[in-house]
Scaffold this motif. Structure first.
Motif, PDB file in Angstrom:
ATOM      1  N   CYS A 105       0.845  -1.210   0.000  1.00 18.41           N
ATOM      2  CA  CYS A 105       0.000   0.000   0.000  1.00 18.41           C
ATOM      3  C   CYS A 105       0.875   1.251   0.000  1.00 18.41           C
ATOM      4  CB  CYS A 105      -0.911   0.023   1.230  1.00 18.41           C
ATOM      5  SG  CYS A 105      -2.226  -1.202   1.193  1.00 18.41           S
ATOM      6  N   HIS A 106       1.882   1.236   0.881  1.00 17.15           N
ATOM      7  CA  HIS A 106       2.773   2.393   1.035  1.00 17.15           C
ATOM      8  C   HIS A 106       3.489   2.710  -0.279  1.00 17.15           C
ATOM      9  CE1 HIS A 106       5.522   5.150   3.020  1.00 17.15           C
ATOM     10  NE2 HIS A 106       6.549   4.478   2.533  1.00 17.15           N
ATOM     11  N   GLU A 107       3.954   1.654  -0.971  1.00 17.46           N
ATOM     12  CA  GLU A 107       4.733   1.861  -2.204  1.00 17.46           C
ATOM     13  C   GLU A 107       3.882   2.404  -3.350  1.00 17.46           C
ATOM     14  OE1 GLU A 107       6.654  -1.897  -2.754  1.00 17.46           O
ATOM     15  OE2 GLU A 107       8.358  -1.363  -1.454  1.00 17.46           O
ATOM     16  N   GLY A 139       1.403   4.395  -2.844  1.00 20.11           N
ATOM     17  CA  GLY A 139       0.847   5.687  -2.417  1.00 20.11           C
ATOM     18  C   GLY A 139      -0.536   5.590  -1.802  1.00 20.11           C
ATOM     19  N   GLN A 140      -0.950   4.359  -1.414  1.00 23.49           N
ATOM     20  CA  GLN A 140      -2.267   4.192  -0.795  1.00 23.49           C
ATOM     21  C   GLN A 140      -2.122   4.284   0.729  1.00 23.49           C
ATOM     22  OE1 GLN A 140      -4.139   0.378  -1.507  1.00 23.49           O
ATOM     23  NE2 GLN A 140      -6.161   1.149  -0.974  1.00 23.49           N
ATOM     24  N   PRO A 141      -2.857   5.198   1.373  1.00 28.74           N
ATOM     25  CA  PRO A 141      -2.766   5.287   2.841  1.00 28.74           C
ATOM     26  C   PRO A 141      -3.383   4.047   3.487  1.00 28.74           C
ATOM     27  CG  PRO A 141      -4.497   6.743   2.048  1.00 28.74           C
ATOM     28  CD  PRO A 141      -3.833   6.171   0.831  1.00 28.74           C
ATOM     29  N   SER A 142      -2.832   3.614   4.620  1.00 34.91           N
ATOM     30  CA  SER A 142      -3.401   2.456   5.312  1.00 34.91           C
ATOM     31  C   SER A 142      -3.559   2.752   6.796  1.00 34.91           C
ATOM     32  CB  SER A 142      -2.528   1.219   5.102  1.00 34.91           C
ATOM     33  OG  SER A 142      -1.201   1.467   5.509  1.00 34.91           O
ATOM     34  N   LEU A 143      -4.669   2.268   7.348  1.00 34.95           N
ATOM     35  CA  LEU A 143      -4.950   2.387   8.780  1.00 34.95           C
ATOM     36  C   LEU A 143      -4.993   0.970   9.324  1.00 34.95           C
ATOM     37  CD1 LEU A 143      -5.817   4.268  11.160  1.00 34.95           C
ATOM     38  CD2 LEU A 143      -8.164   3.791  10.521  1.00 34.95           C
ATOM     39  N   VAL A 144      -4.110   0.669  10.263  1.00 35.40           N
ATOM     40  CA  VAL A 144      -3.973  -0.700  10.768  1.00 35.40           C
ATOM     41  C   VAL A 144      -4.612  -0.780  12.153  1.00 35.40           C
ATOM     42  CG1 VAL A 144      -2.328  -2.557  11.250  1.00 35.40           C
ATOM     43  CG2 VAL A 144      -1.797  -0.847   9.498  1.00 35.40           C
ATOM     44  N   GLY A 145      -5.581  -1.664  12.314  1.00 42.49           N
ATOM     45  CA  GLY A 145      -6.259  -1.823  13.603  1.00 42.49           C
ATOM     46  C   GLY A 145      -5.674  -2.981  14.390  1.00 42.49           C
ATOM     47  N   ALA A 167      -6.375  12.739  11.597  1.00 42.59           N
ATOM     48  CA  ALA A 167      -6.796  13.635  10.512  1.00 42.59           C
ATOM     49  C   ALA A 167      -5.879  13.518   9.294  1.00 42.59           C
ATOM     50  CB  ALA A 167      -6.822  15.077  11.008  1.00 42.59           C
ATOM     51  N   GLN A 168      -4.607  13.187   9.526  1.00 45.83           N
ATOM     52  CA  GLN A 168      -3.653  13.093   8.410  1.00 45.83           C
ATOM     53  C   GLN A 168      -3.447  11.650   7.949  1.00 45.83           C
ATOM     54  OE1 GLN A 168      -3.259  15.872   7.263  1.00 45.83           O
ATOM     55  NE2 GLN A 168      -3.533  17.230   8.998  1.00 45.83           N
ATOM     56  N   ALA A 169      -4.279  10.730   8.445  1.00 42.65           N
ATOM     57  CA  ALA A 169      -4.110   9.312   8.093  1.00 42.65           C
ATOM     58  C   ALA A 169      -4.462   9.026   6.631  1.00 42.65           C
ATOM     59  CB  ALA A 169      -4.960   8.438   9.010  1.00 42.65           C
ATOM     60  N   GLY A 170      -5.041  10.022   5.928  1.00 41.03           N
ATOM     61  CA  GLY A 170      -5.418   9.809   4.526  1.00 41.03           C
ATOM     62  C   GLY A 170      -4.408  10.351   3.530  1.00 41.03           C
ATOM     63  N   ARG A 171      -3.241  10.769   4.016  1.00 41.80           N
ATOM     64  CA  ARG A 171      -2.216  11.284   3.102  1.00 41.80           C
ATOM     65  C   ARG A 171      -1.601  10.155   2.288  1.00 41.80           C
ATOM     66  NH1 ARG A 171       1.200  16.367   4.550  1.00 41.80           N
ATOM     67  NH2 ARG A 171       0.788  16.506   2.340  1.00 41.80           N
ATOM     68  N   SER A 172      -1.067  10.502   1.158  1.00 42.71           N
ATOM     69  CA  SER A 172      -0.520   9.498   0.232  1.00 42.71           C
ATOM     70  C   SER A 172       0.561   8.655   0.908  1.00 42.71           C
ATOM     71  CB  SER A 172       0.059  10.203  -0.990  1.00 42.71           C
ATOM     72  OG  SER A 172       0.584   9.255  -1.888  1.00 42.71           O
ATOM     73  N   GLY A 175      -6.643   3.625  -4.799  1.00 41.14           N
ATOM     74  CA  GLY A 175      -7.633   2.732  -4.170  1.00 41.14           C
ATOM     75  C   GLY A 175      -8.261   3.266  -2.902  1.00 41.14           C
ATOM     76  N   GLY A 176      -7.967   4.532  -2.546  1.00 44.32           N
ATOM     77  CA  GLY A 176      -8.567   5.101  -1.324  1.00 44.32           C
ATOM     78  C   GLY A 176      -7.868   4.602  -0.077  1.00 44.32           C
ATOM     79  N   LEU A 177      -8.516   4.763   1.061  1.00 46.58           N
ATOM     80  CA  LEU A 177      -7.910   4.372   2.340  1.00 46.58           C
ATOM     81  C   LEU A 177      -8.068   2.865   2.557  1.00 46.58           C
ATOM     82  CD1 LEU A 177      -6.700   5.202   5.158  1.00 46.58           C
ATOM     83  CD2 LEU A 177      -9.050   5.465   5.942  1.00 46.58           C
ATOM     84  N   ALA A 178      -6.950   2.180   2.793  1.00 48.33           N
ATOM     85  CA  ALA A 178      -6.990   0.734   3.062  1.00 48.33           C
ATOM     86  C   ALA A 178      -7.061   0.506   4.565  1.00 48.33           C
ATOM     87  CB  ALA A 178      -5.739   0.061   2.499  1.00 48.33           C
ATOM     88  N   ILE A 179      -8.070  -0.238   5.006  1.00 46.51           N
ATOM     89  CA  ILE A 179      -8.204  -0.568   6.426  1.00 46.51           C
ATOM     90  C   ILE A 179      -7.732  -2.007   6.608  1.00 46.51           C
ATOM     91  CG2 ILE A 179      -9.806  -0.839   8.355  1.00 46.51           C
ATOM     92  CD1 ILE A 179      -9.767   2.019   7.514  1.00 46.51           C
TER      93      ILE A 179
END
Length: 315
Positions: free
Chosen positions: A169-171, A173-179, A216-221, A290-294
């Motif tokens: 995801c990082h490579e 440019g897709q932001p990811s939020l890890v739970g 708030a900044q979790a959606g950055r590239s 692909g938007g924000l990856a959860i």
């Protein structure tokens, strides 16, 4: 999560206290103090179970990773931890009365609420509070892509796969939020990412003040954010970044995030206009990726928390 004295430990204590039998009825208060001290030294760790802040020992909630000011351990344990850390020992608290949340809420004549995850608890609302749950359809069709759970043979294998997915995801440019389900697991994932040299943010008790700003900044590239039990709820994740918070920080520094500030400051207005353009361009790149990856590392005890995590991709 239990600790006690060995035979030789009992002998040592009896010699130090100059008593014949530690477990004689007249010495039971000593047993109580010693067990509290053993627990404080061997089972309770700084920055995992508690923090020392402004000369006070604050408990950390093991599920959310948040500080719990005002809460104290009972049976002399809190005093033992205060003695261990060398801060002023406070008076032990005494519980005079208790009430359940359910009975407390029932004291109100009218009850209502709104949440994105009420449907999973509809049965409880009906039984406990006699309240109906109504699902309001979304204004636009849901575009979130929900994937099935992946099951791994070993926990290590699973976390390695999680790290690989985060890196992919990082490579691109897709932001990811890890739970994660605990502070310990979030630190473990953070450690694995550090080994791979991936920049990331971790939400935990130490970051409490900056929580909203980080989310708030979790959606950055390419941003990678690790959260425990969905910390930072109530803050929208704006794809491409939150221009207003970025401008506040750039012009007014860290203090501008929380406090009042001059919105008409020419430096701020110029920074905001520039950052809005930058974040707008970044948003298009994030959408294309692909938007924000959860990424949920494991299931929570409550399905509602899993749904909260999944719902973050739509907020």
């Amino acid at each position: 999560h239990h600790v006690s004295l060995t035979e030789s430990g009992i002998d040592k204590v009896e010699q130090r206290l100059k008593i014949g039998n530690l477990y004689a009825p007249e010495h039971m208060s000593w047993v109580h103090y010693i067990h509290a001290g053993l627990k404080a030294h061997h089972l309770y760790r700084m920055e995992r179970n508690y923090l020392v802040d402004d000369g006070k020992v604050l408990i950390i909630d093991e599920h959310t990773g948040r500080k719990m000011p005002g809460r104290r351990w009972s049976d002399g344990l809190h005093q033992a931890v205060e003695a261990k850390e060398g801060v002023q020992i406070q008076e032990e608290t005494h519980t005079l009365a208790t009430i359940t949340f359910q009975n407390f809420f029932r004291m109100y004549e009218k009850l209502s609420g709104m949440t994105g995850t009420a449907e999973t608890e509809a049965e409880e609302f009906a039984k406990v509070y006699d309240i109906d749950t109504v699902v309001i359809p979304t204004n636009k069709p849901i575009i979130r892509a929900d994937n099935e759970d992946l099951v791994y043979k070993t926990e290590r294998g699973k976390f390695m796969a999680v790290i690989e997915q985060i890196i992919q995801c990082h490579e691109r440019g897709q932001p990811s939020l890890v739970g994660t389900i605990s502070v310990e697991k979030s630190q473990f994932v953070s450690h694995l990412l550090e080994q791979r040299g991936i920049p990331h943010s971790v939400l935990n008790a130490k970051q409490h003040q900056r929580e909203a700003h980080i989310v708030a900044q979790a959606g950055r590239s390419g941003a990678v954010t690790i959260a425990t039990n969905m910390a930072g709820r109530g803050t929208d994740i704006i794809l491409g970044g939150n221009a207003e918070l970025l401008a506040r920080r750039e012009v007014f520094g860290e203090i501008g995030i929380h406090d009042y500030f001059d919105e008409e400051n020419p430096e701020y207005v110029a920074a905001l206009a520039r950052l809005e353009r930058e974040c707008g361009n970044e948003k298009q790149a994030v959408l294309a990726a692909g938007g924000l990856a959860i990424i949920g590392t494991e299931r929570h005890e409550s399905r509602r928390i899993d749904n909260q995590l999944r719902g973050r991709s739509g907020r």
